[in-house]
Design a protein around this motif. Structure first.
Motif, PDB file in Angstrom:
ATOM      1  N   UNK A 183      82.309  -3.560  41.957  1.00  0.00           N
ATOM      2  CA  UNK A 183      83.305  -2.650  41.646  1.00  0.00           C
ATOM      3  C   UNK A 183      84.081  -2.389  42.873  1.00  0.00           C
ATOM      4  N   UNK A 184      83.415  -2.249  43.927  1.00  0.00           N
ATOM      5  CA  UNK A 184      84.026  -2.080  45.161  1.00  0.00           C
ATOM      6  C   UNK A 184      83.325  -2.915  46.215  1.00  0.00           C
ATOM      7  N   UNK A 185      84.201  -3.431  47.046  1.00  0.00           N
ATOM      8  CA  UNK A 185      83.469  -4.232  48.296  1.00  0.00           C
ATOM      9  C   UNK A 185      84.383  -4.012  49.640  1.00  0.00           C
ATOM     10  N   UNK A 186      83.612  -4.380  50.668  1.00  0.00           N
ATOM     11  CA  UNK A 186      83.938  -4.453  52.021  1.00  0.00           C
ATOM     12  C   UNK A 186      83.989  -5.717  52.640  1.00  0.00           C
ATOM     13  N   UNK A 187      84.787  -6.441  52.961  1.00  0.00           N
ATOM     14  CA  UNK A 187      84.760  -7.960  53.724  1.00  0.00           C
ATOM     15  C   UNK A 187      84.684  -7.465  55.225  1.00  0.00           C
ATOM     16  N   UNK A 190      84.072  -1.602  62.633  1.00  0.00           N
ATOM     17  CA  UNK A 190      83.869  -3.092  62.620  1.00  0.00           C
ATOM     18  C   UNK A 190      84.933  -3.751  61.931  1.00  0.00           C
ATOM     19  N   UNK A 191      86.244  -3.015  61.940  1.00  0.00           N
ATOM     20  CA  UNK A 191      87.272  -3.638  61.458  1.00  0.00           C
ATOM     21  C   UNK A 191      87.383  -3.886  60.057  1.00  0.00           C
ATOM     22  N   UNK A 192      86.626  -3.483  59.186  1.00  0.00           N
ATOM     23  CA  UNK A 192      86.969  -3.767  57.885  1.00  0.00           C
ATOM     24  C   UNK A 192      87.216  -2.597  57.022  1.00  0.00           C
ATOM     25  N   UNK A 193      87.501  -2.756  55.901  1.00  0.00           N
ATOM     26  CA  UNK A 193      87.943  -1.624  54.693  1.00  0.00           C
ATOM     27  C   UNK A 193      87.327  -1.710  53.482  1.00  0.00           C
ATOM     28  N   UNK A 194      87.174  -0.712  52.655  1.00  0.00           N
ATOM     29  CA  UNK A 194      86.740  -0.869  51.202  1.00  0.00           C
ATOM     30  C   UNK A 194      87.850  -1.145  50.235  1.00  0.00           C
ATOM     31  N   UNK A 228      92.234  -4.008  43.485  1.00  0.00           N
ATOM     32  CA  UNK A 228      92.888  -3.026  44.075  1.00  0.00           C
ATOM     33  C   UNK A 228      93.373  -3.432  45.444  1.00  0.00           C
ATOM     34  N   UNK A 229      94.248  -2.629  46.065  1.00  0.00           N
ATOM     35  CA  UNK A 229      94.709  -2.531  47.480  1.00  0.00           C
ATOM     36  C   UNK A 229      93.550  -2.271  48.431  1.00  0.00           C
ATOM     37  N   UNK A 230      93.722  -2.785  49.629  1.00  0.00           N
ATOM     38  CA  UNK A 230      92.763  -2.392  50.832  1.00  0.00           C
ATOM     39  C   UNK A 230      92.941  -0.862  51.053  1.00  0.00           C
ATOM     40  N   UNK A 231      92.153  -0.227  50.877  1.00  0.00           N
ATOM     41  CA  UNK A 231      92.097   1.234  51.429  1.00  0.00           C
ATOM     42  C   UNK A 231      91.257   1.659  52.700  1.00  0.00           C
ATOM     43  N   UNK A 232      91.748   2.018  53.538  1.00  0.00           N
ATOM     44  CA  UNK A 232      91.310   2.206  54.894  1.00  0.00           C
ATOM     45  C   UNK A 232      90.903   3.784  54.758  1.00  0.00           C
ATOM     46  N   UNK A 233      91.064   4.502  53.656  1.00  0.00           N
ATOM     47  CA  UNK A 233      90.717   5.885  53.657  1.00  0.00           C
ATOM     48  C   UNK A 233      89.380   5.989  52.821  1.00  0.00           C
ATOM     49  N   UNK A 234      88.840   4.925  52.153  1.00  0.00           N
ATOM     50  CA  UNK A 234      87.604   5.229  51.496  1.00  0.00           C
ATOM     51  C   UNK A 234      86.421   5.012  52.645  1.00  0.00           C
ATOM     52  N   UNK A 235      85.660   5.770  52.654  1.00  0.00           N
ATOM     53  CA  UNK A 235      84.691   5.918  53.518  1.00  0.00           C
ATOM     54  C   UNK A 235      83.023   6.093  52.927  1.00  0.00           C
ATOM     55  N   UNK A 236      82.280   5.585  53.338  1.00  0.00           N
ATOM     56  CA  UNK A 236      80.852   5.499  52.841  1.00  0.00           C
ATOM     57  C   UNK A 236      80.148   6.408  53.910  1.00  0.00           C
ATOM     58  N   UNK A 237      79.711   7.564  53.224  1.00  0.00           N
ATOM     59  CA  UNK A 237      78.916   8.617  54.140  1.00  0.00           C
ATOM     60  C   UNK A 237      77.378   8.737  53.823  1.00  0.00           C
ATOM     61  N   UNK A 238      76.622   8.891  54.730  1.00  0.00           N
ATOM     62  CA  UNK A 238      75.350   8.769  54.733  1.00  0.00           C
ATOM     63  C   UNK A 238      74.693  10.179  53.847  1.00  0.00           C
ATOM     64  N   UNK A 239      74.153  10.223  52.895  1.00  0.00           N
ATOM     65  CA  UNK A 239      73.617  11.285  52.268  1.00  0.00           C
ATOM     66  C   UNK A 239      72.283  11.953  52.667  1.00  0.00           C
TER      67      UNK A 239
END
Length: 174
Positions: free
Chosen positions: A53-57, A69-73, A78-89
């Motif tokens: 449902x979401x990916x980062x190449x 590392x130059x990627x985005x989610x 959908x369109x690539x979004x550089x604003x989506x971030x994965x944060x550690x919990x």
């Protein structure tokens, strides 16, 4: 954090088991899967990145470092979004916890590679029941087991882990 790595990288699942985040080596991307739709996730299974449902190449070693590392989610369709971030919990995994994770993954990969019954082809109407020959080994399953061992052994080498388990895994891979 799941107790074993998936395709040489850490894998994560929500406590409910609904969402899984893992690496897809075939598509070289991080994926977020809706386990509710796809069924149970097992580390080492083949991940179909098209089901994400979401990916980062990106070849990032961890999903939290995709942007550096130059990627985005990107959401599916959908369109690539550089604003989506994965944060550690939680706190970062320590070096000792990482070694434990790699060792557990090596044990699981070795057990899978040594289990010859799991390497046999699935055949309908088996001739064995009629006194025919035993089932043949499945080359794709053997290849996947060797690939899995190879990925874990590469990490073992980087960490400098040695011992009888590593020796046995190297011998099985050969």
């Amino acid at each position: 954090l799941l107790p074993t790595m998936h395709e040489g990288r850490p894998a994560y699942q929500t406590e409910s088991g609904r969402m899984t985040m893992c690496w897809s080596a075939t598509k070289e991307c991080w994926v977020v899967l809706d386990s509710f739709k796809l069924g149970d996730f097992e580390p080492g299974c083949i991940v179909d990145a098209r089901q994400a449902c979401v990916f980062a190449r990106c070849f990032a070693p961890h999903p939290a470092v995709v942007p550096p590392h130059g990627g985005w989610w990107q959401a599916k369709n959908g369109q690539p979004k550089r604003t989506i971030k994965v944060a550690a919990d939680g706190p970062e995994v320590t070096a000792e916890e990482h070694r434990t994770l790699v060792t557990a993954t090596l044990r699981a990969a070795l057990a899978g590679a040594e289990d010859q019954s799991s390497m046999k082809q699935e055949r309908q109407g088996s001739s064995q029941a009629r006194g025919g020959a035993a089932a043949r080994l499945d080359v794709a399953k053997i290849h996947a087991a060797i690939r899995n061992l190879d990925m874990v052994l590469a990490e073992v080498d980087v960490l400098g882990i040695t011992g009888p388990l590593v020796s046995r895994a190297s011998a099985v891979k050969r």
